[in-house]
Design a protein around this motif. Structure first.
Motif, PDB file in Angstrom:
ATOM      1  N   GLU A 168      -7.370   8.590   4.767  1.00  0.00           N
ATOM      2  CA  GLU A 168      -5.984   9.012   4.572  1.00  0.00           C
ATOM      3  C   GLU A 168      -5.334   9.367   5.902  1.00  0.00           C
ATOM      4  O   GLU A 168      -4.194   8.965   6.178  1.00  0.00           O
ATOM      5  N   THR A 169      -6.045  10.119   6.737  1.00  0.00           N
ATOM      6  CA  THR A 169      -5.512  10.496   8.051  1.00  0.00           C
ATOM      7  C   THR A 169      -5.310   9.266   8.917  1.00  0.00           C
ATOM      8  O   THR A 169      -4.292   9.123   9.599  1.00  0.00           O
ATOM      9  N   ARG A 170      -6.260   8.360   8.884  1.00  0.00           N
ATOM     10  CA  ARG A 170      -6.154   7.117   9.661  1.00  0.00           C
ATOM     11  C   ARG A 170      -4.946   6.304   9.211  1.00  0.00           C
ATOM     12  O   ARG A 170      -4.214   5.734  10.020  1.00  0.00           O
ATOM     13  N   GLY A 171      -4.707   6.285   7.876  1.00  0.00           N
ATOM     14  CA  GLY A 171      -3.542   5.578   7.360  1.00  0.00           C
ATOM     15  C   GLY A 171      -2.241   6.163   7.850  1.00  0.00           C
ATOM     16  O   GLY A 171      -1.292   5.432   8.216  1.00  0.00           O
ATOM     17  N   ILE A 172      -2.159   7.486   7.936  1.00  0.00           N
ATOM     18  CA  ILE A 172      -0.955   8.161   8.437  1.00  0.00           C
ATOM     19  C   ILE A 172      -0.763   7.794   9.913  1.00  0.00           C
ATOM     20  O   ILE A 172       0.352   7.493  10.358  1.00  0.00           O
TER      21      ILE A 172
END
Length: 176
Positions: A168-172
């Motif tokens: 999720e953080t990588r996607g952001i």
């Protein structure tokens, strides 16, 4: 959203009811081998009253019968503790039989009132562990309910949770 944990009052109510919690019951018992040997010698009918024909055949075929009788008696006690009922409310010692699977692993078979109580609690399985020394026989039993299986299915592996947060953080970051 996480479900709220049981309150202290709910936990105490479960403990007071002999349930030990809503999902798993634990029972442990120790029997002195010497005491069992003395009982069997003093009261030969004890074995017939307490153990099934198959249990007696297994124990009597052993080179240390008193030890195996003690193990099976400890297992019966551990099971009723795991169920939270003891030998009361119509549960008899013959309602719990210790058997052996083809691979030698012990397991319990319930009948009568013990089976009814297990069914009322939603017990799906009662694994047992038996151990002994030259002086003591020890048994441990778990009463695993349907609720505990559902809770285990809902439980998320912490590593998987961390990996999901990382994705999720990588996607952001990728969007930026």
């Amino acid at each position: 959203m996480e479900e709220p944990q049981a309150t202290r009052e709910e936990a105490l109510a479960h403990a007071a009811a002999g349930l030990g919690g809503p999902n798993v019951g634990l029972g442990v018992d120790i029997v002195e081998v010497g005491r069992m040997k003395a009982i069997l010698k003093r009261t030969p009918s004890f074995a017939e009253r307490v153990f099934s024909p198959d249990e007696r055949a297994y124990c009597d075929a052993s080179s240390i019968p008193a030890t195996h009788y003690a193990l099976r008696f400890a297992a019966k006690e551990a099971v009723v503790k795991a169920l939270g009922c003891g030998f009361s409310d119509g549960v008899g010692v013959r309602d719990i039989e210790v058997r052996r699977a083809d691979n030698g692993r012990p397991f319990v078979a319930l009948s009568g009132r013990a089976r009814e109580i297990a069914d009322e609690q939603g017990v799906r399985e009662i694994p047992v562990s038996l151990s002994f020394t030259h002086t003591d026989a020890v048994a441990c039993a778990l009463a695993i309910t349907s609720g505990s299986v559902r809770a285990a299915e809902k439980r998320v592996d912490p590593r998987e949770r961390l990996a999901q947060r990382f994705r999720e953080t990588r996607g952001i970051l990728d969007e930026l």
